[in-house]
Design a protein around this motif. Sequence first.
Motif, PDB file in Angstrom:
ATOM      1  N   GLN A   1      48.442  42.423  -2.366  1.00  0.00           N
ATOM      2  CA  GLN A   1      47.176  41.785  -2.721  1.00  0.00           C
ATOM      3  C   GLN A   1      46.548  41.126  -1.500  1.00  0.00           C
ATOM      4  O   GLN A   1      45.341  41.253  -1.257  1.00  0.00           O
ATOM      5  CB  GLN A   1      47.421  40.755  -3.821  1.00  0.00           C
ATOM      6  CG  GLN A   1      46.159  40.055  -4.295  1.00  0.00           C
ATOM      7  CD  GLN A   1      46.445  39.054  -5.410  1.00  0.00           C
ATOM      8  OE1 GLN A   1      47.540  39.015  -5.956  1.00  0.00           O
ATOM      9  NE2 GLN A   1      45.464  38.245  -5.740  1.00  0.00           N
ATOM     10  N   GLU A   2      47.370  40.403  -0.710  1.00  0.00           N
ATOM     11  CA  GLU A   2      46.848  39.757   0.488  1.00  0.00           C
ATOM     12  C   GLU A   2      46.429  40.790   1.528  1.00  0.00           C
ATOM     13  O   GLU A   2      45.404  40.619   2.212  1.00  0.00           O
ATOM     14  CB  GLU A   2      47.900  38.808   1.079  1.00  0.00           C
ATOM     15  CG  GLU A   2      47.433  38.017   2.289  1.00  0.00           C
ATOM     16  CD  GLU A   2      46.294  37.055   1.980  1.00  0.00           C
ATOM     17  OE1 GLU A   2      45.546  36.701   2.918  1.00  0.00           O
ATOM     18  OE2 GLU A   2      46.144  36.647   0.800  1.00  0.00           O
TER      19      GLU A   2
ATOM     20  N   ASP B   1      52.375  40.684  -4.408  1.00  0.00           N
ATOM     21  CA  ASP B   1      51.651  39.583  -3.774  1.00  0.00           C
ATOM     22  C   ASP B   1      51.251  39.932  -2.346  1.00  0.00           C
ATOM     23  O   ASP B   1      50.125  39.642  -1.907  1.00  0.00           O
ATOM     24  CB  ASP B   1      52.517  38.318  -3.769  1.00  0.00           C
ATOM     25  CG  ASP B   1      52.774  37.780  -5.161  1.00  0.00           C
ATOM     26  OD1 ASP B   1      51.987  38.107  -6.065  1.00  0.00           O
ATOM     27  OD2 ASP B   1      53.756  37.038  -5.346  1.00  0.00           O
TER      28      ASP B   1
END
Length: 437
Positions: A26-27, A23
């Motif tokens: 991804q950011e 996560d």
Amino acid sequence: MAKHQTPLLDQLETGPWPSFVSDIKQEAAHRAANPDGVDYQIPVDCPSDLLGVLELSFKDKETHWKHGGIVGVFGYGGGVIGRYCDQPEMFPGVAHFHTVRLAQPSGKYYTADYLRGIMDIWDLRGSGLTNMHGSTGDIVLLGTTTPQLEEIFFDVTHKMNTDLGGSGGNLRTPADCLGQSRCEFACYDTQDLCHTLTNDYQDELHRPAFPYKFKFKFDGCPNGCVASIARSDFSVIGTWKSDIRIDQDRVKAYVAGEFKPGGGSHAGRDWGKFDIVKEVVDRCPTGCMSYDGAKLSIDNANCTRCMHCINTMPAAVKIGEETGASILLGAKAPILDGAQMSSLLVPFVVVEKPYDEIKEVIENIWDWWMEEGKNRERVGETMKRLSFQKLLEVTNIKAMPQHVKEPRSNPYIFFKEEEVPGGFEHDEAAYRQRHMR
């Protein structure tokens, strides 16, 4: 190409479960690809540097976060957890990485528009990373800088009609299960009680005055979907007084295989041919159930509300109609004196607006704890140190069998003078008159 090499973190992506590392990556990739994206108010490298500092912590086997000190918004003593990196030159994107807690709605019901609004604010003024939710229940916004705190507070309160949650030595954001909005087992309206107490105790939530944290959690039934008995200082757990309701025709239908046990879901288990004696009667922790081949019987006086029979055969066995809640006190994690579950304080209370009976118990506990509690001592530790008997005295609750945790290990009973009719002198004189010639 990634800004930091993270071979240790990469291992956390290899298991069968989703990884927070993925996560964050991804950011980080999103911000690297759109550096001017939404006019970011904090460093674009924030997610990338977060990966870097975590990798370094794994490598060095020590944290590289230091205590944030006092940081927050004007007029509030809680809601923001200050966090600074001790390697700001190496990881400038996380030199400041403060956490902001937002109060979640009762039952955690959201609209898509609401979530988009929160995320728009956080993409602009924070790292874009969140926890949904923290262990207390809050919406947790991970990573922003000190200059953005007042801006975030203004936006979430004015645009989203949302307040900050609790942090520090105060009332933490109350949390509840879905209650009667979705669950047939709920014995009271958890959402209304949670919402009411959240509003009524705003001062205790935002302006720390307690020795340490204090958590409310509201479970609608003994299934405990928010685990209040283990995770909150003040647990309100739904229960009932009257007998469990039994539909004997539907009991027979379960036995005949017409209804699937477990509420119609196998939940990954092959029950095979349903055996009511094996699966229900013999699993009763107090042995208060019996089945004679035609009728299921329950000795309700010995029922401990474990919920197993109701969970297994919900179409045939239901909670009693005279519902309310039990109040328990003192659960906590293992900080000072080890983990402990909460202890039963009020066996049964009717849960009805305006909840004055519950509020009286709460406020008596707070008055005592703020006077007697040590710094960073949870109320469960104060209760353990000063005795459960003292807790009963300050809450004006009479001792009853349900309060007994274990048999006495001390044969002596000491009375206070006010507990002896006529006082000690009268009692001694009566003794002499009876036994001395």
